[in-house]
Design an enzyme around this catalytic site. Structure first.
Site, short mmCIF file in Angstrom:
data_model
loop_
_atom_site.label_atom_id
_atom_site.label_comp_id
_atom_site.label_asym_id
_atom_site.label_seq_id
_atom_site.Cartn_x
_atom_site.Cartn_y
_atom_site.Cartn_z
N ASP A 148 0.83 -1.21 0.00
CA ASP A 148 0.00 0.00 0.00
C ASP A 148 0.87 1.26 0.00
OD1 ASP A 148 -2.41 1.32 -0.05
OD2 ASP A 148 -2.71 1.27 2.12
N SER A 207 -7.13 -5.85 -5.60
CA SER A 207 -8.21 -6.42 -4.79
C SER A 207 -9.54 -6.38 -5.53
CB SER A 207 -8.33 -5.66 -3.47
OG SER A 207 -9.03 -4.45 -3.67
N ASN A 240 -10.67 -2.93 -5.79
CA ASN A 240 -9.92 -1.95 -6.59
C ASN A 240 -10.64 -1.55 -7.88
OD1 ASN A 240 -6.60 -3.17 -5.62
ND2 ASN A 240 -7.81 -1.49 -4.78
N TRP A 241 -11.67 -2.31 -8.26
CA TRP A 241 -12.43 -1.94 -9.47
C TRP A 241 -13.16 -0.62 -9.26
CZ3 TRP A 241 -11.02 -4.66 -13.54
CH2 TRP A 241 -10.66 -6.00 -13.38
C1 FPP Z 1 -1.98 0.20 -3.29
O1 FPP Z 1 -1.52 1.53 -3.31
C2 FPP Z 1 -1.50 -0.53 -4.43
C3 FPP Z 1 -2.29 -1.09 -5.40
C4 FPP Z 1 -3.75 -1.00 -5.40
C5 FPP Z 1 -1.73 -1.81 -6.53
C6 FPP Z 1 -0.49 -2.58 -6.27
C7 FPP Z 1 0.32 -2.55 -7.51
C8 FPP Z 1 1.66 -2.51 -7.57
C9 FPP Z 1 2.51 -2.59 -6.39
C10 FPP Z 1 2.38 -2.32 -8.83
C11 FPP Z 1 2.21 -3.37 -9.83
C12 FPP Z 1 2.29 -4.75 -9.34
C13 FPP Z 1 2.76 -5.76 -10.07
C14 FPP Z 1 2.68 -7.14 -9.58
C15 FPP Z 1 3.38 -5.51 -11.36
P1 FPP Z 1 -2.56 2.69 -3.38
O2 FPP Z 1 -2.72 3.11 -4.79
O3 FPP Z 1 -3.84 2.30 -2.72
O4 FPP Z 1 -1.84 3.80 -2.54
P2 FPP Z 1 -2.53 4.94 -1.66
O5 FPP Z 1 -3.16 4.25 -0.48
O6 FPP Z 1 -1.38 5.79 -1.28
O7 FPP Z 1 -3.52 5.64 -2.53
#
Ligand code: FPP
Length: 261
Positions: A41, A86, A89-90
């Site tokens: 995260d 997740s 996340n959609w």
């Molecule tokens: C959470 O950070 C992260 C995600 C929803 C996506 C995870 C993806 C990656 C680490 C990169 C790609 C992965 C692979 C396997 C290539 P957030 O966007 O919710 O952060 P925030 O809480 O600061 O908004």
């Protein structure tokens, strides 16, 4: 020279793991988690803090995925499960979802060689069909090519939700009961365990969450019952080899009682 201190890893055998990067304080390999799970995260906040668009945080996050995966494989961990997308996340803006899917596809293509060279067996859990044919095809290719690898298992949780996994398992068992293939009294803990997405996977020993929030966010709900938790304020793009070692060092100090004394 104490071979155990070589490259920052205390060893059980004589051959030091080939981990990359600067020397770090020694780790006790006898106290590594067999299965490490990670909630990655803080990508968006990292980008914001650097005056960049959110997608740049995901891009740097993909670099952390590579470094942490390679290091876990080199250290000899059994399994690494990463929460990459997740079920919830959609709800994000379409352009961010599109970018994440593109990044995932690019990762599966570009990192295939790294996965194979590191003897990693790739797999994925979640309601994968929803990811679309392009991502699914690359995923299948990586899974198939790495099928016989004997090193660490790398598992991406994609379109994954812990509640959804339990629902899917319950439905499978309910169908077996309805078809007369299973007695209702045989719907027990072991049966549910065996109906999960990857029944062969042991439960995580350690869960790392980056970004500072103190919650589970629908990740591996069934499996986390006795998992040790380690939460860091650092955002995922800032989580690299030294931060991984810090978490492993802390895990080595934990006394696990599993409800006993
Ligand atoms: C959470 O950070 C992260 C995600 C929803 C996506 C995870 C993806 C990656 C680490 C990169 C790609 C992965 C692979 C396997 C290539 P957030 O966007 O919710 O952060 P925030 O809480 O600061 O908004």
């Amino acid at each position: 020279m104490d071979l155990g201190v070589l490259r920052g890893v205390r060893l059980m055998g004589s051959k030091p793991p080939e981990t990359k990067g600067a020397a770090l304080p020694p780790l006790d390999a006898t106290k590594f988690p067999g299965h490490l799970a990670v909630i990655m995260d803080g990508n968006g906040r990292w980008a914001q803090a650097h005056g960049l668009p959110r997608i740049k945080g995901h891009e740097e996050g993909a670099r952390s995925v590579r470094e942490v995966t390679e290091e876990c494989a080199a250290l000899g961990l059994g399994r690494l499960t990463l929460y990459a997308f997740s079920s919830e996340n959609w709800k994000r803006p379409k352009n961010e979802i599109d970018f994440l899917m593109k990044l995932l596809r690019r990762y599966l293509v570009n990192e295939r060689r790294t996965i194979l060279e590191n003897n990693i067996r790739f797999t994925a859990i979640g309601r994968l069909e929803a990811l679309g044919p392009a991502v699914l095809a690359e995923m299948e290719k990586t899974r198939e090519l790495s099928r016989r690898n004997t090193g660490m298992v790398m598992c991406l949780a994609l379109n994954y939700g812990g509640r959804q996994e339990i629902v899917d398992a319950a439905q499978r068992l309910a169908r077996e009961v309805a078809e007369g293939k299973r007695a209702w009294s045989a719907v027990d803990e072991a049966a549910l365990d065996g109906a999960m997405y990857d029944p062969a996977a042991p439960p995580p020993d350690l869960l790392i969450r980056t970004g500072g929030d103190q919650r589970i966010s629908n990740f591996l709900l069934w499996h986390l019952a006795y998992t040790e938790l380690w939460i860091t304020q650092k955002a995922w793009p800032d989580f690299k080899r030294p931060e991984l070692h810090e978490a492993l060092r802390d895990y080595a100090t934990r006394a696990r009682r599993f409800g006993g004394l």
